[in-house]
Design an enzyme around this catalytic site. Structure first.
Site, PDB file in Angstrom:
ATOM      1  N   LYS A 179       0.864  -1.177   0.000  1.00  0.00           N
ATOM      2  CA  LYS A 179       0.000   0.000   0.000  1.00  0.00           C
ATOM      3  C   LYS A 179       0.895   1.219   0.000  1.00  0.00           C
ATOM      4  O   LYS A 179       1.596   1.484   0.978  1.00  0.00           O
ATOM      5  CB  LYS A 179      -0.932   0.017   1.218  1.00  0.00           C
ATOM      6  CG  LYS A 179      -1.814   1.263   1.217  1.00  0.00           C
ATOM      7  CD  LYS A 179      -2.797   1.319   2.356  1.00  0.00           C
ATOM      8  CE  LYS A 179      -3.446   2.699   2.377  1.00  0.00           C
ATOM      9  NZ  LYS A 179      -4.115   2.997   3.648  1.00  0.00           N
TER      10      LYS A 179
ATOM     11  N   GLY B 123      -8.861   8.712   9.207  1.00  0.00           N
ATOM     12  CA  GLY B 123      -9.210   8.723  10.617  1.00  0.00           C
ATOM     13  C   GLY B 123     -10.267   9.745  10.999  1.00  0.00           C
ATOM     14  O   GLY B 123     -10.611   9.879  12.169  1.00  0.00           O
TER      15      GLY B 123
ATOM     16  N   ALA C 247      -9.858   5.301   3.693  1.00  0.00           N
ATOM     17  CA  ALA C 247      -9.722   6.501   4.533  1.00  0.00           C
ATOM     18  C   ALA C 247     -11.024   7.254   4.703  1.00  0.00           C
ATOM     19  O   ALA C 247     -11.634   7.692   3.733  1.00  0.00           O
ATOM     20  CB  ALA C 247      -8.664   7.449   3.997  1.00  0.00           C
ATOM     21  N   GLY C 248     -11.409   7.418   5.941  1.00  0.00           N
ATOM     22  CA  GLY C 248     -12.522   8.306   6.266  1.00  0.00           C
ATOM     23  C   GLY C 248     -13.881   7.654   6.355  1.00  0.00           C
ATOM     24  O   GLY C 248     -14.838   8.295   6.780  1.00  0.00           O
TER      25      GLY C 248
ATOM     26  N   ASN D 121     -10.017   1.232   9.027  1.00  0.00           N
ATOM     27  CA  ASN D 121      -9.191   1.031  10.207  1.00  0.00           C
ATOM     28  C   ASN D 121      -9.774   1.762  11.416  1.00  0.00           C
ATOM     29  O   ASN D 121     -10.370   1.155  12.294  1.00  0.00           O
ATOM     30  CB  ASN D 121      -7.747   1.482   9.926  1.00  0.00           C
ATOM     31  CG  ASN D 121      -6.796   1.165  11.066  1.00  0.00           C
ATOM     32  OD1 ASN D 121      -7.199   0.916  12.195  1.00  0.00           O
ATOM     33  ND2 ASN D 121      -5.524   1.153  10.795  1.00  0.00           N
ATOM     34  N   THR D 122      -9.666   3.086  11.426  1.00  0.00           N
ATOM     35  CA  THR D 122     -10.045   3.851  12.619  1.00  0.00           C
ATOM     36  C   THR D 122     -11.488   3.599  13.054  1.00  0.00           C
ATOM     37  O   THR D 122     -11.772   3.503  14.253  1.00  0.00           O
ATOM     38  CB  THR D 122      -9.836   5.357  12.353  1.00  0.00           C
ATOM     39  OG1 THR D 122      -8.468   5.562  12.023  1.00  0.00           O
ATOM     40  CG2 THR D 122     -10.193   6.186  13.573  1.00  0.00           C
TER      41      THR D 122
END
Lengths: 68, 257, 257, 68, 257, 257, 68, 68
Positions: free
Chosen positions: F98, F159, F185-186, F207-208
């Site tokens: 990545k 995040g 992301a996001g 992830n987050t």
């Protein structure tokens, strides 16, 4: 017959115009509103009279138009 | 109130720039420009139409009142953009340039790599470069570092009238900007322009929303007012957004037992 | 252009109505009203504060220039609203009334059933009723049928500044309306007001967004311009929204081989 | 001592004011800016002078204030 | 995890209710119901088609597995709704009822006043009333007070598939609710259903989005999963929304000098 | 249904990839990975903490079940990214990467120019490159042309949990893609992931939103279901979105005179 | 000829069916799936056999159909 | 005393470890979980035993950690 490539198209002339200014006259294009390239070199308006033409040159005649 | 926009040392009272494409006639274009209160209009470069060589839209624009901002529309890479930029300067004596590099003819979105490359060359050649870009904060910063005069992130695809689809990214661009941020492309209605200005954009550029309105002159005046409204609201400082209601009438003195 | 708003036979040049609550001083309120260009301002009824009986905000409003529109804020049901309406008429001689019935003190949202009931009574008593309602198209129609002068659907909760959260319902209300539609409550920035007007709302009412701005007078002027911009854009006829880009510069005459 | 209930609070008077106008004078309230109810009946400004008061009445003195 | 939905004392494992209208065939309807994992499906009452009296969709529904929830669709006022409710009970022995009163045939939006009136009558007659309403928090509260079993605010107009256009109002309804909140009408995609559940809605009702999908059975399964996902996310407690980035990889230990 | 995702010739049943940062413990991380049903997880490279050299999160990941996808987080330019890529390959024997190049430590947004430069180098060195990019359709195309295995446009800043703020640009990326599009992301809630999949994204990376949920394991399961729901809805073909209502119950056979 | 108004339309019968159950038979409607009103009164399924018909009554035959 | 620059910090050793493997032992780092660079050159795990160290080298010891 000689040929000039003008704005991407071949144009045939019985007698090659001597200068860029002559070409514009012949094509009825108002020299005051255009800018030109000969073989990729920009020709300023002041030099239209002195810019000699020769057969097979690539000539671009450009003008401002509406755009965003 | 003294609230001038300054780009490359030049002061502007109006924060609305106008594109001159797609108007139904030169007369309507001229009237819309007048109604908009703008001080700068964009123009494109194209080959003279040899069959119809004397259609001269420039005659309709009072160059004492309106600065011309030539663009590089049609350029698909940095080389083509640089060539168009030099021609534009030769044609007009103007060193200001709206830099556009759009390889894809369908969505007409800008190429970040080629735009940066062209900007670097043109800044060195003395151009005042106003690059049209995707709403990419990192690219905006790199262009700033390369010496451009403004950044012009898009609101949505050119001519789509979809409005401010890139709001969160433009907020970041504005927060980081050291040069004026001009929101360009896709602003379809005056409320979109006002919203961009309220966020702190320095100016907006509008073309299709005016040129393709049913009444372009009235729409131009509407955009003029909306841009002023948005700018003033930014300066006036908006009231806080709240999750709950907050009574506008007093919460005491009710007529009850 | 002759584009008057007509409510109950009365003509208005300005399509912005102003609420007078929450201003830091009567002077700021008066200046903001002036800057807004409005021709009608709302006022509330409250008990005289016996400890401080002579604080008279009305003195700050030039009643030759500005119509007063008393509201029934504080009413929790139809009975209380009717009582306040009658007091307002007795106090002012004014038969116009912004009808508000808000049982819940937290969200201050209007009660559809009690609002309709009060409207039916007040219309019969000769009031010109401008009811504040949720963005409920069926209720708006019932109120129209009951003879109200306008409907005033909310954009978002009072004083929240969240903007036009009820857009799709207000579109339906406008499509069905036989009386003017005034978007009320929650418009937080000029762009929100412009958006409402662009959709075809006949007017907007703003209070908190102006009174709680850092500079209320400048914000009032911003709303004035935004409302004009939105109205003109509605009249001018917006350009079509497209999914794809649509070049603003010509797609022919490119400088290529 | 007689009592009037004014704006939701009991107010005590050694001598009951004769009329609503007298009451407003006593309270230093400018009559021009208020509207009143006595026991739920609206009293118009023109009738303030003639509106007699009696003990224990409920009086509401109302005024326009800023509101949205 | 024991996370049952309880309506009027009855437990449900599935939080997805399915409408049975508009399916291309009874077979597809039955398969979609099965795939959705639902435990309750809505049905309408209509006159028997005398020319074709024996088209019986009910035969396709396994009533041991699926509760029927008759609706009052077609009712234009409280009287018609009450009549339909009584017929439904006579026809089925079921006292549960989806109360719909929609005077306007074009937008099919519910009438707040007539819905409340009918609810009051039907609650007294012993019905378990699940009213379909506009996203009006005050009305929702009045219906709660009248004894309904749930409130069913609309996301957007019936069958429009526009998604959660009434989000901010539904948030308030949920915050105030003492009965389950079922989001009904207009949920067009599984993500819309998930969003409603994540906000804390207790269940959703879906019909057109499944029946009019190209593959209704697969879409029913998609909604099943999305509703579960949204519910679990609500229970799991979403991470905080931030204006800035927050690195997911560590911000220490970089490989630098 | 055979609906595998294929990246660089490798088949995936799950379309959800998981980032392993920010979990409260290795145990919670491992359980969340398990619950998510993922087949590939991202990892970062950092200097060994010399004071605490043996905290080995890798031991918690069953490498028979989960592919590792090392990232280049922390790289601020192409050179640093290439160095990290080579170290990652040396450390793991894995050629998948990545690619992240984020010069700005505050918003952590990717650099389009340096990302393209690094991608060109790494593709030539035999890496399978999955670049993290701004939602820039032109850049996505250039990366495709450079031979990357996927493009990974961001939904909103890393995040931030803001959801799909770049929807209109990602739609264009998907329309033009010749490699899988993974939205990264996001994405803050399962509904965001479902929405991305419904648009036709091939996969998402989260992830987050999981690691920072109050219950990460339950949230991981919620994302698993939402991604499946979104994918199935895309395949099932959503019903048409309409401006007006469209009755779900029949419009004939009403019980009227 | 006698008339019944069924589901909003006049239906003519040479001989009036004696009961609701007979009517349903005649119309080939499965009694198990319908509910009926006669002149606004709901008739339960159990009473279909005993519900006598007379000329000019308004009869509604209702059934569950798919709906949302 | 000799110095190695390890992960950006100077570390002093009375006796320089002979090989990278020795260094890792000394630091109690599990060789199986790390990758190393010496003066910018990647050293594969198989070569840890044979990688000789000399004073003032820059050594990076890298490992996989959780990341997004």
């Amino acid at each position: 017959m000689t040929v000039l490539r003008i704005n991407g198209e071949d144009k045939h002339f019985e007698i090659l115009p001597a200068t860029l200014a002559n070409l514009l006259d012949l094509m009825k294009v108002d020299a005051a509103t255009v800018v030109a390239e000969i073989d990729g070199q920009i020709i300023k308006k002041d030099d239209f009279d002195s810019a000699k033409l020769s057969a097979s040159q690539k000539i671009e005649l450009i003008r401002l138009v509406g755009g965003g | 109130m003294n609230d001038k926009l300054i780009i490359a040392g030049k002061e502007f009272d109006s924060r609305l720039f106008i594109g001159t494409g797609k108007f139904a006639s030169n007369k309507i274009m001229a009237d819309a420009i007048e109604a908009s209160g703008t001080q700068m209009v964009t123009v494109a470069l194209r080959r003279v139409d040899i069959e119809n060589p004397n259609d001269n839209m420039l005659a309709a624009i009072d160059r004492k009142k309106y600065l011309l901002l030539p663009n590089t529309s049609g350029a698909r890479n940095a080389d083509e953009a640089v060539r168009l930029a030099r021609l534009a300067r030769a044609a007009t004596g103007i060193t200001w340039l709206k830099l556009e590099v759009t390889p894809d003819p369908y969505y007409l979105l800008p190429d970040p790599v080629e735009t940066l490359k062209a900007a670097e060359i043109l800044v060195k050649e003395g151009f005042v470069v106003l690059p049209y870009i995707n709403a990419d904060p990192v690219l905006a910063k790199k262009l700033q570092d390369a010496g451009v005069a403004t950044v012009m992130p898009l609101a949505s695809p050119i001519g789509s009238n979809q409005g401010l689809k890139t709001k969160s990214a433009i907020e970041i661009i504005i927060a980081q900007a050291t040069v004026p941020v001009i929101v360009d492309a896709g602003l379809g209605m005056p409320s979109h322009a006002a919203e961009a200005m309220e966020m702190g954009a320095d100016a907006v550029l509008v073309n299709t929303a005016i040129a393709a309105a049913k009444n372009p002159v009235q729409m131009a005046d509407a955009f003029k007012k909306a841009v002023q409204a948005g700018r003033q609201a930014f300066l006036a400082g908006g009231a806080e957004v709240k999750q709950q209601a907050d009574a506008s009438s007093p919460l005491t003195g009710f007529l009850r037992e």
